[in-house]
Design a protein around this motif. Sequence first.
Motif, mmCIF file in Angstrom:
data_model
loop_
_atom_site.group_PDB
_atom_site.id
_atom_site.type_symbol
_atom_site.label_atom_id
_atom_site.label_comp_id
_atom_site.label_asym_id
_atom_site.label_seq_id
_atom_site.Cartn_x
_atom_site.Cartn_y
_atom_site.Cartn_z
ATOM 1 N N ASN A 287 0.955 -1.110 -0.173
ATOM 2 C CA ASN A 287 0.043 0.002 -0.037
ATOM 3 C C ASN A 287 0.801 1.123 -0.214
ATOM 4 O O ASN A 287 0.294 2.456 0.238
ATOM 5 N N SER A 288 2.008 1.126 -0.205
ATOM 6 C CA SER A 288 3.006 2.276 -0.061
ATOM 7 C C SER A 288 4.094 2.354 -1.198
ATOM 8 O O SER A 288 4.293 1.204 -1.877
ATOM 9 N N LYS A 289 4.714 3.638 -1.351
ATOM 10 C CA LYS A 289 5.802 3.493 -2.376
ATOM 11 C C LYS A 289 7.013 2.926 -1.889
ATOM 12 O O LYS A 289 7.981 2.703 -2.351
ATOM 13 N N GLY A 290 7.163 3.259 -0.511
ATOM 14 C CA GLY A 290 8.480 2.766 0.164
ATOM 15 C C GLY A 290 8.326 1.742 1.042
ATOM 16 O O GLY A 290 7.478 0.755 0.501
ATOM 17 N N SER A 291 9.033 1.455 2.381
ATOM 18 C CA SER A 291 8.843 0.536 2.906
ATOM 19 C C SER A 291 7.453 0.121 3.836
ATOM 20 O O SER A 291 7.244 -0.834 4.309
ATOM 21 N N GLY A 292 6.814 1.253 3.673
ATOM 22 C CA GLY A 292 5.299 1.079 4.444
ATOM 23 C C GLY A 292 5.531 1.132 6.053
ATOM 24 O O GLY A 292 4.289 0.940 6.528
ATOM 25 N N ILE A 293 6.458 1.370 6.343
ATOM 26 C CA ILE A 293 6.706 1.442 7.926
ATOM 27 C C ILE A 293 6.683 2.709 8.303
ATOM 28 O O ILE A 293 7.592 3.781 7.868
ATOM 29 N N SER A 294 5.704 2.907 9.335
ATOM 30 C CA SER A 294 5.716 4.458 9.680
ATOM 31 C C SER A 294 5.366 4.584 11.222
ATOM 32 O O SER A 294 5.446 3.449 11.911
ATOM 33 N N ILE A 295 5.526 5.599 11.735
ATOM 34 C CA ILE A 295 5.531 5.941 13.240
ATOM 35 C C ILE A 295 4.426 7.136 13.260
ATOM 36 O O ILE A 295 4.723 8.174 12.807
#
Lengths: 522, 403
Positions: A227-235
Amino acid sequence: MSKRYDVIIVGAGHNGLVCATYLALAGYSVLVVEANERVGGAAITREFAPGYSVSACAHLLFLLHPKIVADLSLERHGLKPAATDLHTVALAADGAHLTLTADAIDGNGVSTGDRAAYPLFLNKLRRFAGVLQKTFMTRPPRLAHKSMADLTALAKLGLSLRLLGRDDMRELLRIGAINIHDVLQETFENDLLKGAMGFDAVSGGNLGPRSPNTVLTCLYRLTGQLNSKGSGISIPAGGMGAVTGSLRAGAEAAGVEIVTGTPVKRILLDRDRATGVETSDGERISGAIVVSNADPKTTFMKLVGARNIETGFARRIDNIRMQGKAAKLHLALDGPPTFRGLEQTQLGQRLVIAPSLNYVERAFDCSKYGEYSNQPTMEINIPSVHDDSLAPKGKHVLSAIIQYAPYNLRAGWDAERAAFKQLIIDKLAEYAPGIEERIIASELLTPPDIEKEFNIHGGHWHHGECSPDQFMMLRPTPGAAQYATPVAGLYLCGAGSHPGGGVLGLAGRNASTEILKREKTP
Amino acid sequence: MTAPMTEPMIARAADKRVLPTPFHARASALCQTNCWSSWNAYTVVDLYSTLEDEYFAIRNATAAFDLTPMAKYRISGKDGLAYLDKLMTRKMGKLTPGRVMYAAWCNDRGHVLDDGTVFHLDKNHWRLCSQERHLDWLLATAMGFDVEIHDESAEVAGLAVQGPTSCRTLKAMNLEGIENLKPFQLRYFPFDDTELLVSRTGFTGDLGYELWIEPAHAEKLWDALFIAGKPHGILPNGGQALDMARIEAGFIQAGVEFVPAAELVRPDRGRSPFELGLGWLVHFDKPIFNGRRALLEEREKGSRYRFVRLDIDGNKPGNEAFIYNGKKEIVGHITSATWSPSAKMNIALASLKMPWGRPGDELYAEIYYNRELQWNRLMARCKVVNDAFFAPPRRRETPPRDY
């Protein structure tokens, strides 16, 4: 509260709140009853030392589904990221770290072959993860059942496999049921790279890189990237509690009533139908439908009671594999720690100590015999780099998932907690010299602590291993895998149900869909 | 030259596959045919003398049958009754101390795992006695209950003493007041410095008792019984004669009329209580019991099979015969069959596909028999019989007359 509700939800975890909100939006009167003083379940932010707060259980957002964010207007209700698309830094004790993004490796000592293979490999896994993810939004189909919906769902799954094409299909069949160690071993050379990638497949599970099924857990984890362009990991800003805080705001805006600090003692039954709940202070609240956000073992063995369900089903619930093996370390630091060779600008990324696959496997070995890892593997995150609400100015909080810490430690956790914490800090100090002098306060949550604080049986924060025997139509077990249960009017909506653990919210959403389908409208 | 093997040596040698029962020495001394069977890992006599002698001992005198191989489970604890209510499809509330109840139990699909008798031995103590072994299921069912389950199969020796003179025989053994024991009651009697448990139960549909004792006292019990029974025509009986008697009584047997659900390879081959004529044992007014949901659904949607007792034209036993309807379609098969000397009927138990077996349905058994290497086939007309083929009033008489 003598009122009668259409729906009572046991537990205000993220899935409970998601389910509550969807049902309230559909017109049901919904009450959510939470044992703890705050909502959020395992997605909370709480103070562990005066002035220092941290995401006390889950600490990174991998998987929260964008559809839920949109449907429930979570952004309007306060959800905003402090950092998105975090990189993973595979820490090396000598400071020769590697930085892994969604499609590239940055760092020294990585061969051209590895660099070339990395995006190809991840793209392949992401295609496979895509097949998995297609099943996430619907209830899992029952096998050998004549219902049209089940047959269609199975056919869709078959079709999406078929659409992978011949080569991919063969490859998925080849690697699907083997282990991540063998797959990484045949693809890459660099130990540090393989260690960090292998860690992702075993995070939170009772698995080592050589355990069967670790390709599946790896794919499960990767679905978040789709669902993301990058790693999809967020805070999230304000920690994981902000996610459930926005869910709470959304729920209340939709008309959901929420009571906290009120443990449910049992689910009330009239013969084989759930009729409400009894709280620990003896109050009975009636509801036409009861939805449990608690894990399946807690739900059936404790709240419903083993004697009130049929033996075959009780035995399957009792056999669910859910012994936590991950601990959580929280440190309050009087300044930013310095990791050898790591630029301070990188400090806010996801830092992983998993120097090789063998290192992770050996860490796992200890836990198989009831011991904690003498060389633990860990995922470290310093959210205060992105978010100054968590610590006083200039100070920091460090949050780490530590593996492996078996729920049933042979020597008992009371005797060993302090020694294990020291061992972890010493391990951290190998990478971040001097960190021990910066510690103002610390907290270690072992699986029994997690069990107690978050009311999760076995302290297993996925509410059960995510492995083929407990996946899709087998999650948590046949007979309850479509959110409905053998107890009429009782539904499951937690991570113990399809698609599973992680702060994802889909189990709650899918459960609400199933309730809307099965129960008469309010 | 080796010494001859002693009885315990033989037992140890046999230990690999079958155990001797505590009555083994007595039974083998009386067994004239050397026809033995393996039953629940015990070796038991199939036929002592002749089938006729043994059968008529059951119906006209007294016959003793070694039922030690039955599985026996001790259920203890304050939740025992609630536990049994979850386990069994039947309401167990009427099972007061000193009583025995017949019951069946099911898996979650509502398929019968087994049927058996529950003895309420004493306050907070019950014994479940069954054909098949069920420790695993009984333990799994105990989750959430304050009960202990103990497999006491090897700790209790059992003798069935059945037939019209059985009461006189036991009276002659000085079991004082035995004549007042009603069907499905149990009582303890002092015997040989221990306690002898006697229940008025059995598998013959006749007047009869079952005697339960510690294995160490088994031989003395056998001896006392046979001395007391001698004037009353006592004989030991083996499995063959018992089978005739139980078919006459219309009783089903695990492994014959139904495959115990735990042993099924094909889960849909199981039978529900309704499909075995045990609907009277299913009490939906209990909040929970194993199989309740499935059986409620079956009650609504209908059963797949019907259990019937058949009276077959002619005298050729219809073992394993297909049953046809009037249109020559196969609608079921016979599970047990025998010529009934007491009812003077060619009888059988059968499992028919629904809806067959209704009053007025034409049914035929396809019977093959061999006369000196010549096979014959006949289509014998069958009639559904509602009750037991043989049910003498003496089975319920209390006190029984002195036959």
